[in-house]
Design an enzyme around this catalytic site. Structure first.
Site, short mmCIF file in Angstrom:
data_model
loop_
_atom_site.label_atom_id
_atom_site.label_comp_id
_atom_site.label_asym_id
_atom_site.label_seq_id
_atom_site.Cartn_x
_atom_site.Cartn_y
_atom_site.Cartn_z
N HIS A 19 0.84 -1.20 0.00
CA HIS A 19 0.00 0.00 0.00
C HIS A 19 0.88 1.26 0.00
CE1 HIS A 19 0.66 0.73 4.32
NE2 HIS A 19 0.63 -0.59 4.43
N ALA A 20 0.29 2.40 0.19
CA ALA A 20 0.98 3.68 0.00
C ALA A 20 2.25 3.84 0.84
CB ALA A 20 0.04 4.84 0.27
#
Length: 93
Positions: A19-20
């Site tokens: 994810h980010a």
């Protein structure tokens, strides 16, 4: 494979996948090196220096990622990125 062309496989052990936050850490680490670096998953390869490219992989937890580097510091680049991934992106717990 010579020291200027490196390729390894590493398993992603991150609860929420790539994810980010881990993508940002990975891109930042890759940007430290002059070599061209790619991250591969599921038959696709993206520029490991681009957080947006990394996010397009949508790699879930347990994925096998391929790290490829080409350049004068390819060996160090692969080693540092592998360490980051194996260290679970410095996640707690």
């Amino acid at each position: 494979m010579d020291e200027n062309n490196q390729e390894i496989l590493v398993s992603l052990d991150s609860e929420f996948g790539l994810h980010a936050r881990p993508a940002a850490l990975l891109a930042r680490e890759a940007q430290k090196f002059s070599s061209d670096i790619w991250l591969g998953f599921d038959g696709r390869e993206v520029d490991a220096k681009s957080i947006l490219d990394i996010l397009t992989l949508a790699a879930p937890n347990g994925s096998t990622l391929r790290i490829l580097a080409r350049g004068s510091d390819a060996q160090d680049a692969v080693r540092h990125i592998r360490r980051l991934i194996m260290g679970r992106f410095e996640e707690k717990g």
